[in-house]
Design an enzyme around this catalytic site. Structure first.
Site, PDB file in Angstrom:
ATOM      1  CG  ASP A  22      -2.052  -0.943   1.171  1.00 28.03           C
ATOM      2  OD1 ASP A  22      -2.230  -1.566   0.099  1.00 28.03           O
ATOM      3  OD2 ASP A  22      -2.752  -1.102   2.185  1.00 28.03           O
ATOM      4  NE  ARG A 102      -1.600   2.778  12.672  1.00 28.57           N
ATOM      5  CZ  ARG A 102      -0.745   1.757  12.655  1.00 28.57           C
ATOM      6  NH1 ARG A 102       0.479   1.903  13.144  1.00 28.57           N
ATOM      7  NH2 ARG A 102      -1.084   0.597  12.150  1.00 28.57           N
ATOM      8  CG  ASP A 131      -4.761   2.483  12.340  1.00 34.07           C
ATOM      9  OD1 ASP A 131      -4.834   2.651  13.578  1.00 34.07           O
ATOM     10  OD2 ASP A 131      -4.381   1.425  11.819  1.00 34.07           O
ATOM     11  CB  SER A 182      -5.400  -6.833   7.415  1.00 33.51           C
ATOM     12  OG  SER A 182      -4.886  -5.638   7.956  1.00 33.51           O
TER      13      SER A 182
HETATM   14  N1  ARG Z   1      -8.547  -2.749  15.629  1.00 34.67           N
HETATM   15  C1  ARG Z   1      -7.240  -2.318  16.025  1.00 34.67           C
HETATM   16  C2  ARG Z   1      -7.224  -0.837  16.252  1.00 34.67           C
HETATM   17  O1  ARG Z   1      -8.033  -0.127  15.722  1.00 34.67           O
HETATM   18  C3  ARG Z   1      -6.160  -2.739  15.069  1.00 34.67           C
HETATM   19  C4  ARG Z   1      -6.248  -2.143  13.699  1.00 34.67           C
HETATM   20  C5  ARG Z   1      -5.214  -2.637  12.730  1.00 34.67           C
HETATM   21  N2  ARG Z   1      -5.401  -4.030  12.513  1.00 34.67           N
HETATM   22  C6  ARG Z   1      -4.923  -4.759  11.519  1.00 34.67           C
HETATM   23  N3  ARG Z   1      -5.090  -6.021  11.625  1.00 34.67           N
HETATM   24  N4  ARG Z   1      -4.325  -4.264  10.483  1.00 34.67           N
HETATM   25  O2  ARG Z   1      -6.386  -0.358  16.968  1.00 34.67           O
END
Ligand code: ARG
Length: 412
Positions: A22, A102, A131, A182
């Site tokens: 990405d 983040r 995110d 993911s």
């Molecule tokens: N649900 C989690 C959050 O919002 C993780 C998000 C990223 N998850 C991922 N499998 N790419 O903090």
């Protein structure tokens, strides 16, 4: 084509770069579609991968500059420790590894934007996750003058189209692109979603887990681990002093071997969607369990009653992109002042998926055997309870008397 090498004149954008498909594709897209020079910034937060190869990949893809920042210590000191002090678990179960990474990455972007004279920052988040909120709110909190580009929200393309776009431009497409999940990971935990996990009825297949042995296959004998805290900071494991990062790595390993730290939840995203996520976070789970227990031993009843509800707020703010908010910073300072007393050792038993406190001790212990014991050594003044109960129950007694009087006055 505008993408042919750095012009030196174009505006710059600092892209949060991971080295994955990405964000690699985004390097080119920002050049071609937005006519910007791209500065790639990648945070090393203890995730797997060859950081130098990632740095080089951004340059090979067309970035004018590429930086990998070892941010593990910053992550530990400014995010993970405050989160540990808050025993932070979103909705009671998620230790927030992805969520806390983040705002840290946003800070690195803001710093890089200053150094490179960039007016823009960009991230590769989609329009339906948490995110994007975390990146953008954190950026606004740190430098409200920066403009944010979120290409994945603007440029909706399927996985196949993205791979095609990459192939056409000679961007290497990793074989792991075939992974059914993911994944996001750093030293505080691993997050895994998508694929068969999208049906909440499906038990996660073993291949969804990477850090942990299944509890069924974990050793039939428990492992005991002694964690020593000084002023709320874990400083030693089984008597050996070590830094926070080393300690977390050791607990991830020991916990993982015992099947500890698997979390399977339906969680509420900030954008209103319920999602199903699998987490692995052995060290975070063990440390929070131990730390919370040591607080029970060393903090007063009033301090605990004041602190526990604030812990929820910290978890929510971490999840909801408000890490840099004044409230979160103030709660961390509140916690810091209480944590001075949270010194001692907790013995935790790791066994087939469970991390259970087996013992605790502290030079600051408020547990007094003389007061607690039921045997001869008892020093508690039992007679004092009599007067205490009379006063404690006085308001209720007065109320009951009044009820009774008004009941007598009623005509039936
Ligand atoms: N649900 C989690 C959050 O919002 C993780 C998000 C990223 N998850 C991922 N499998 N790419 O903090």
């Amino acid at each position: 084509m505008a993408a042919d090498g750095p012009s030196g004149k174009r505006e710059r954008v600092v892209l949060a770069y991971s080295g994955g498909l990405d964000t690699s594709v985004l390097v080119r897209w920002l050049m071609e579609e937005k006519d910007l020079d791209v500065v790639a910034v990648c945070a090393d937060l203890g995730q797997p991968g060859d950081m130098e190869a990632i740095r080089q990949k951004a340059l090979d893809t067309g970035a004018v500059a590429s930086e990998v920042v070892d941010a593990k210590d910053m992550f530990a000191e400014e995010f993970l420790l405050p989160a540990l002090w808050a025993n932070a678990l979103y909705q009671g179960s998620y230790p927030l590894a992805t969520a806390m990474a983040r705002p840290l990455i946003a800070r690195l972007q803001v710093e890089a934007a200053k150094r490179h004279g960039a007016k823009y920052v960009a991230h590769g988040c989609t329009g339906k996750g948490n995110d994007q909120v975390r990146f953008e709110v954190a950026t606004a909190a740190l430098d409200p003058a920066l403009s944010i580009i979120a290409p994945m929200r603007e440029w909706m393309l399927t996985r196949e189209e993205e791979i095609e776009y990459a192939r056409e431009r000679g961007i290497p497409v990793p074989v792991t692109v075939d992974s059914p999940y993911s994944i996001d990971e750093n030293l505080w935990g691993r997050s895994c979603e998508c694929g068969v996990l999208e049906d909440p009825w499906n038990e996660p297949p073993e291949d969804a887990y990477e850090w942990t042995t299944s509890p069924e296959d974990a050793p039939g004998k428990p492992t005991y681990v002694e964690i020593e805290f000084e002023g709320g900071i874990p400083v030693a494991l089984d008597g050996a002093r070590m830094g926070f990062l080393e300690l977390v790595a050791a607990l991830n390993r020991m916990g993982g071997e015992n099947g500890v730290g698997r979390i399977d939840v339906i969680e509420d995203r900030l954008v209103g969607i319920k999602s199903r996520e699998i987490y692995e976070a052995p060290a975070a789970c063990i440390l929070i369990t131990a730390h919370k227990d040591l607080e029970q031993l060393t903090l007063t009843r009033e301090a605990l009653a004041g602190k526990r509800p604030l812990e929820q707020r910290v978890a929510e703010m971490a999840y909801e992109g408000l890490w840099f908010s004044p409230l979160n910073q103030a709660i961390t300072e509140f916690n810091r002042s209480l944590e001075r007393r949270v010194t001692g050792t907790v013995r935790v038993k790791l066994y087939k998926g469970l991390a259970v406190v087996a013992g605790r001790r502290s030079p600051n212990s408020l547990y007094d055997t003389g007061l607690a014991t039921y045997d001869k050594a008892d020093v508690f003044d039992h007679t004092a309870s009599e007067g205490f109960i009379r006063l404690w129950g006085l308001p209720l007694k007065v109320w009951a008397q009044s009820e009774k009087r008004s009941g007598e006055g009623e005509v039936s």
